[in-house]
Design a protein around this motif. Sequence first.
Motif, mmCIF file in Angstrom:
data_model
loop_
_atom_site.group_PDB
_atom_site.id
_atom_site.type_symbol
_atom_site.label_atom_id
_atom_site.label_comp_id
_atom_site.label_asym_id
_atom_site.label_seq_id
_atom_site.Cartn_x
_atom_site.Cartn_y
_atom_site.Cartn_z
ATOM 1 N N ALA A 473 0.827 -1.202 0.000
ATOM 2 C CA ALA A 473 0.000 0.000 0.000
ATOM 3 C C ALA A 473 0.863 1.253 0.000
ATOM 4 N N GLN A 474 1.948 1.230 0.755
ATOM 5 C CA GLN A 474 2.834 2.394 0.791
ATOM 6 C C GLN A 474 3.517 2.589 -0.553
ATOM 7 N N ALA A 475 3.907 1.496 -1.203
ATOM 8 C CA ALA A 475 4.526 1.612 -2.525
ATOM 9 C C ALA A 475 3.549 2.225 -3.526
ATOM 10 N N PHE A 476 2.278 1.868 -3.409
ATOM 11 C CA PHE A 476 1.267 2.457 -4.293
ATOM 12 C C PHE A 476 1.125 3.952 -4.015
ATOM 13 N N ARG A 477 1.089 4.317 -2.742
ATOM 14 C CA ARG A 477 0.967 5.739 -2.400
ATOM 15 C C ARG A 477 2.182 6.518 -2.898
ATOM 16 N N ASP A 478 3.349 5.923 -2.757
ATOM 17 C CA ASP A 478 4.567 6.602 -3.199
ATOM 18 C C ASP A 478 4.590 6.804 -4.711
ATOM 19 N N SER A 479 3.900 5.933 -5.443
ATOM 20 C CA SER A 479 3.902 6.001 -6.906
ATOM 21 C C SER A 479 2.771 6.850 -7.459
ATOM 22 N N TRP A 480 1.895 7.332 -6.590
ATOM 23 C CA TRP A 480 0.662 7.956 -7.060
ATOM 24 C C TRP A 480 0.909 9.160 -7.963
ATOM 25 N N GLU A 481 1.757 10.058 -7.539
ATOM 26 C CA GLU A 481 1.959 11.283 -8.318
ATOM 27 C C GLU A 481 2.577 11.001 -9.674
ATOM 28 N N GLY A 482 3.256 9.873 -9.796
ATOM 29 C CA GLY A 482 3.901 9.565 -11.074
ATOM 30 C C GLY A 482 3.000 8.795 -12.030
ATOM 31 N N LEU A 483 1.800 8.446 -11.575
ATOM 32 C CA LEU A 483 0.913 7.672 -12.435
ATOM 33 C C LEU A 483 0.492 8.498 -13.649
ATOM 34 N N THR A 484 0.626 7.922 -14.795
ATOM 35 C CA THR A 484 0.117 8.548 -16.024
ATOM 36 C C THR A 484 -0.660 7.499 -16.790
ATOM 37 N N SER A 485 -1.624 7.944 -17.573
ATOM 38 C CA SER A 485 -2.440 7.000 -18.334
ATOM 39 C C SER A 485 -1.578 6.237 -19.334
ATOM 40 N N ARG A 486 -1.754 4.911 -19.346
ATOM 41 C CA ARG A 486 -1.021 4.070 -20.295
ATOM 42 C C ARG A 486 -1.947 3.615 -21.420
ATOM 43 N N ARG A 487 -3.082 4.302 -21.551
ATOM 44 C CA ARG A 487 -4.028 3.896 -22.584
ATOM 45 C C ARG A 487 -3.484 4.194 -23.969
#
Length: 487
Positions: A473-487
């Motif tokens: 869960a912490q790894a997901f939170r740490d990655s949140w701001e870097g998430l970009t759509s891969r569509r």
Amino acid sequence: MQQFDILVIGGGVNGAGIARDLQGRGHSVLLVERGDLAQATSSASSKLIHGGLRYLEHHEYRLVREALGEREVLLRTAPHIIWPLRFVLPHRPEMRPRWMIRAGLFLYDHLARRVSLPGAESFRTAGDPRTAPLRPEITHAFGYSDAWVEDSRLVLLSAMDARARGATIRPRTSFTGARRAADHWIVTLEGGEEARVRGIVNAAGPWVQRALEAANTPPPGKVRLIRGSHVVVPRLYEGDHAFILQNDDRRVVFVIPYEGRFSLIGTTDVPHEGDPGEARCTPEEAEYLCAAVSRQFRRAVTPEEIVWTYSGVRPLFDDGAADPSAVTRDYVLKLDGAGAPLLSVYGGKITTFRRLAEEASGQIGAALGRPGTPWTGSATLPGGDLGGMTRAVFIEEMARALPHIPAEWLPRLVRTHGSLLPEVMGGDPGRHFGAGLTEREAAWMRAQEWATAPDDVLWRRTRLGLHLSPQEAQAFRDSWEGLTSRR
């Protein structure tokens, strides 16, 4: 200044349902919600689509009939997030005689047309695997059918459909005030933004009175804030059936299979004071729920086993009942037509949200001279068109269509996205955070489902917060701001 026909205040199930219905009738709609969509009461339900068997005891026959009819509509229009659930009702002779329960179940089966669910039954518990968790002194039980719903997703899908039809959906945007004229309102939103609207629907849930105060409008009645709390414990028994337990105070407590590995126990009915957004399950409520199960299950359930709790506050119209459990769960609509119209929504059940939205849309539309035509009874929600397949068959179809997705992920993904799944997961899944949650799905929720924070994904758009380890869960939170759509 932007102009709309109608402002809907509140992004819970009622507000989202009303916005969808109104937009489909040709009105231009702006929906604002102070937090995330489904952040409060609408994500804190018992997650049941049901007629309300216990409401028969309070003679709420119209409410039960309507809810039973809606059960069939929702099973048909959102089969990916709503599915049948069989209940076992243990008989306690000291509570209600068997003839009374039989009569209630007969009425429950016949108050509305039942198409997709099997009827009620009575049976002896001896040797029946469904009743293995029960104490041996319980010798008789009943079975009947209702349905389960992914409550947060019901709200999201309604909002998505409203947006697809042209509505403007604004989560995390507070309604702060309104000035009324004869034929319009000037409404003020967070940050001082203004908009002109012809009418307002106040579907603010537990904050319904606060919204009226902001609009300088006297309340049409009193609201009773009733807190319902639930606890989640490790799975208590095998099987896909749920239990409805008659408690010593004549209330009922549900025990429901939850997220595969857990059991959900709820709910309480206690008056709530203070901010509804701060509702929490108290130690007394947790003890009450555990004790209700322990009285009838072979093994005791203790508060120490609880892995998660949640609470929601129901904004019920005050009908004068002394017992919180006896206050009507029926919805009440109050139209103020002293100038530009304002419609306030009190109460309601998640099961009847579509009918509530239909009636509310008709009333506010008529006040504006254009009631429109009801249409939602036959329209599937996004992802609900499974091509006539059952969910099980559709999962098999998705395994063939998306061979790059591990098979063990597919049941949860189909329950989340339905027929939208090929669009959601049709490309590279990206990073896997655990429990089937991938970068691609989270990016979709950011881009298409208004998710703006990690917990929006972990605890509302999914319940994967229960399945991820603290490190995942912490790894997901740490990655949140870097998430970009891969569509």
